[in-house]
Design a protein around this motif. Structure first.
Motif, PDB file in Angstrom:
ATOM      1  N   ILE A   1       0.696  -1.133   0.231  1.00 20.32           N
ATOM      2  CA  ILE A   1       0.058  -0.144   0.075  1.00 20.32           C
ATOM      3  C   ILE A   1       0.930   1.324  -0.064  1.00 20.32           C
ATOM      4  O   ILE A   1       0.698   2.144  -0.996  1.00 20.32           O
ATOM      5  CB  ILE A   1      -0.842   0.129   1.196  1.00 20.32           C
ATOM      6  CG1 ILE A   1      -1.863  -1.052   1.227  1.00 20.32           C
ATOM      7  CG2 ILE A   1      -1.850   1.385   1.409  1.00 20.32           C
ATOM      8  CD1 ILE A   1      -2.866  -1.413   2.439  1.00 20.32           C
ATOM      9  N   GLU A   2       1.848   1.358   0.888  1.00 30.27           N
ATOM     10  CA  GLU A   2       2.616   2.441   1.081  1.00 30.27           C
ATOM     11  C   GLU A   2       3.831   2.683   0.222  1.00 30.27           C
ATOM     12  O   GLU A   2       4.317   3.586  -0.370  1.00 30.27           O
ATOM     13  CB  GLU A   2       3.164   2.667   2.422  1.00 30.27           C
ATOM     14  CG  GLU A   2       2.083   3.149   3.466  1.00 30.27           C
ATOM     15  CD  GLU A   2       1.907   4.127   3.585  1.00 30.27           C
ATOM     16  OE1 GLU A   2       2.185   5.015   2.793  1.00 30.27           O
ATOM     17  OE2 GLU A   2       0.582   4.451   4.171  1.00 30.27           O
ATOM     18  N   GLY A   3       4.236   1.199  -0.259  1.00 23.95           N
ATOM     19  CA  GLY A   3       5.302   1.542  -1.143  1.00 23.95           C
ATOM     20  C   GLY A   3       6.576   1.638  -0.422  1.00 23.95           C
ATOM     21  O   GLY A   3       7.747   2.115  -0.950  1.00 23.95           O
ATOM     22  N   ASN A   4       6.860   1.285   0.954  1.00 22.93           N
ATOM     23  CA  ASN A   4       7.981   1.985   1.794  1.00 22.93           C
ATOM     24  C   ASN A   4       8.349   0.623   2.721  1.00 22.93           C
ATOM     25  O   ASN A   4       7.633  -0.269   2.573  1.00 22.93           O
ATOM     26  CB  ASN A   4       7.679   3.170   2.639  1.00 22.93           C
ATOM     27  CG  ASN A   4       6.727   2.883   3.544  1.00 22.93           C
ATOM     28  OD1 ASN A   4       6.406   1.837   4.030  1.00 22.93           O
ATOM     29  ND2 ASN A   4       6.073   4.088   3.804  1.00 22.93           N
ATOM     30  N   ASN A   5       9.512   0.718   3.245  1.00 20.86           N
ATOM     31  CA  ASN A   5       9.957  -0.203   4.159  1.00 20.86           C
ATOM     32  C   ASN A   5       9.265   0.219   5.624  1.00 20.86           C
ATOM     33  O   ASN A   5       9.185   1.247   6.058  1.00 20.86           O
ATOM     34  CB  ASN A   5      11.390  -0.513   4.087  1.00 20.86           C
ATOM     35  CG  ASN A   5      11.983  -0.988   2.942  1.00 20.86           C
ATOM     36  OD1 ASN A   5      11.493  -1.950   2.400  1.00 20.86           O
ATOM     37  ND2 ASN A   5      13.084  -0.463   2.502  1.00 20.86           N
ATOM     38  N   PRO A   6       8.868  -0.923   6.228  1.00 17.65           N
ATOM     39  CA  PRO A   6       8.601  -0.508   7.701  1.00 17.65           C
ATOM     40  C   PRO A   6       9.655   0.175   8.639  1.00 17.65           C
ATOM     41  O   PRO A   6      10.801  -0.165   8.609  1.00 17.65           O
ATOM     42  CB  PRO A   6       8.247  -2.014   8.180  1.00 17.65           C
ATOM     43  CG  PRO A   6       7.897  -2.809   7.129  1.00 17.65           C
ATOM     44  CD  PRO A   6       8.936  -2.296   6.161  1.00 17.65           C
ATOM     45  N   ALA A   7       9.208   1.484   9.489  1.00 20.77           N
ATOM     46  CA  ALA A   7      10.008   2.004  10.192  1.00 20.77           C
ATOM     47  C   ALA A   7      10.745   1.069  11.330  1.00 20.77           C
ATOM     48  O   ALA A   7      12.161   1.149  11.753  1.00 20.77           O
ATOM     49  CB  ALA A   7       9.621   3.042  10.891  1.00 20.77           C
ATOM     50  N   THR A   8      10.259  -0.071  11.478  1.00 19.60           N
ATOM     51  CA  THR A   8      10.581  -1.128  12.447  1.00 19.60           C
ATOM     52  C   THR A   8      12.295  -1.552  12.137  1.00 19.60           C
ATOM     53  O   THR A   8      12.813  -1.844  12.959  1.00 19.60           O
ATOM     54  CB  THR A   8       9.826  -2.421  12.485  1.00 19.60           C
ATOM     55  OG1 THR A   8       8.575  -1.851  12.751  1.00 19.60           O
ATOM     56  CG2 THR A   8      10.227  -3.094  13.619  1.00 19.60           C
ATOM     57  N   PHE A   9      12.476  -1.706  10.710  1.00 15.60           N
ATOM     58  CA  PHE A   9      13.733  -2.193  10.318  1.00 15.60           C
ATOM     59  C   PHE A   9      14.967  -1.447  10.763  1.00 15.60           C
ATOM     60  O   PHE A   9      15.894  -1.695  11.125  1.00 15.60           O
ATOM     61  CB  PHE A   9      13.693  -2.381   8.776  1.00 15.60           C
ATOM     62  CG  PHE A   9      12.822  -3.166   8.134  1.00 15.60           C
ATOM     63  CD1 PHE A   9      12.219  -4.322   9.109  1.00 15.60           C
ATOM     64  CD2 PHE A   9      12.516  -3.411   6.774  1.00 15.60           C
ATOM     65  CE1 PHE A   9      11.259  -5.194   8.546  1.00 15.60           C
ATOM     66  CE2 PHE A   9      11.559  -4.461   6.340  1.00 15.60           C
ATOM     67  CZ  PHE A   9      10.985  -5.030   7.172  1.00 15.60           C
ATOM     68  N   GLY A  10      14.504  -0.091  10.791  1.00 11.73           N
ATOM     69  CA  GLY A  10      15.649   0.988  11.328  1.00 11.73           C
ATOM     70  C   GLY A  10      15.530   1.436  12.766  1.00 11.73           C
ATOM     71  O   GLY A  10      16.444   1.840  13.283  1.00 11.73           O
ATOM     72  N   HIS A  11      14.387   1.401  13.316  1.00  4.69           N
ATOM     73  CA  HIS A  11      14.009   1.831  14.536  1.00  4.69           C
ATOM     74  C   HIS A  11      13.196   1.036  15.228  1.00  4.69           C
ATOM     75  O   HIS A  11      11.793   1.704  15.607  1.00  4.69           O
ATOM     76  CB  HIS A  11      13.658   3.545  14.476  1.00  4.69           C
ATOM     77  CG  HIS A  11      14.258   4.446  13.693  1.00  4.69           C
ATOM     78  ND1 HIS A  11      14.401   4.476  12.302  1.00  4.69           N
ATOM     79  CD2 HIS A  11      15.691   5.304  13.985  1.00  4.69           C
ATOM     80  CE1 HIS A  11      15.117   5.118  11.823  1.00  4.69           C
ATOM     81  NE2 HIS A  11      16.005   5.713  12.799  1.00  4.69           N
ATOM     82  N   PRO A  12      13.479  -0.013  15.850  1.00 12.37           N
ATOM     83  CA  PRO A  12      12.471  -0.951  16.102  1.00 12.37           C
ATOM     84  C   PRO A  12      11.796  -0.407  17.665  1.00 12.37           C
ATOM     85  O   PRO A  12      10.461  -0.467  17.747  1.00 12.37           O
ATOM     86  CB  PRO A  12      13.204  -2.310  16.479  1.00 12.37           C
ATOM     87  CG  PRO A  12      14.853  -1.923  16.434  1.00 12.37           C
ATOM     88  CD  PRO A  12      14.758  -0.768  15.577  1.00 12.37           C
ATOM     89  N   GLY A  13      12.360  -0.042  18.657  1.00  5.44           N
ATOM     90  CA  GLY A  13      11.957   0.648  19.937  1.00  5.44           C
ATOM     91  C   GLY A  13      10.991   1.566  19.686  1.00  5.44           C
ATOM     92  O   GLY A  13       9.935   1.778  20.161  1.00  5.44           O
TER      93      GLY A  13
END
Length: 125
Positions: free
Chosen positions: A67-79
């Protein structure tokens, strides 16, 4: 991207969920995972403890790609992403989804992606 604080990260996190469908998929996956985890705890069924991460992330991550066409922010900033997800869901449950859309649009306008089309959700915002 790098951020000095969670408060600096927050608008970016919301912008990664700029489309209403992505936010609602996150909400439904997280709440379903929480419900099944609570059921597992109440019934003493330890295998249900995996429901939150499996269902929560299992529904959220494909929404980013499809839907967004992006990577989840979790990959770079999990906490901070986990904290952001909880905050986003609380706001949605409080009826503040339009406010989230505004935060996302503001961040995206201030941080344009080179060659990316403008982002609008089904409500045209």
């Amino acid at each position: 991207m790098t951020f000095a604080s969670y408060e600096e990260f927050w608008p970016y996190y919301v912008a990664q969920h700029s489309r209403a469908a992505t936010r609602w998929i996150h909400l439904s996956g997280t709440l379903t995972g929480l419900a099944l985890t609570a059921y597992g705890v109440a019934r003493g069924r330890k295998r249900f403890l995996a429901a939150l991460p499996l269902i929560g992330y299992g529904t959220a991550w494909p929404a980013h790609f499809l839907i967004e066409g992006n990577n989840p922010a979790t990959f770079g900033h999990p906490g901070w992403s986990l904290r952001g997800d909880a905050r986003m869901i609380r706001m949605m449950l409080a009826g503040r989804d339009a406010e989230l859309a505004g935060i996302a649009q503001k961040w995206l306008a201030e941080n344009p992606c080179q060659g990316c089309p403008p982002v609008t959700d089904s409500q045209g915002t």
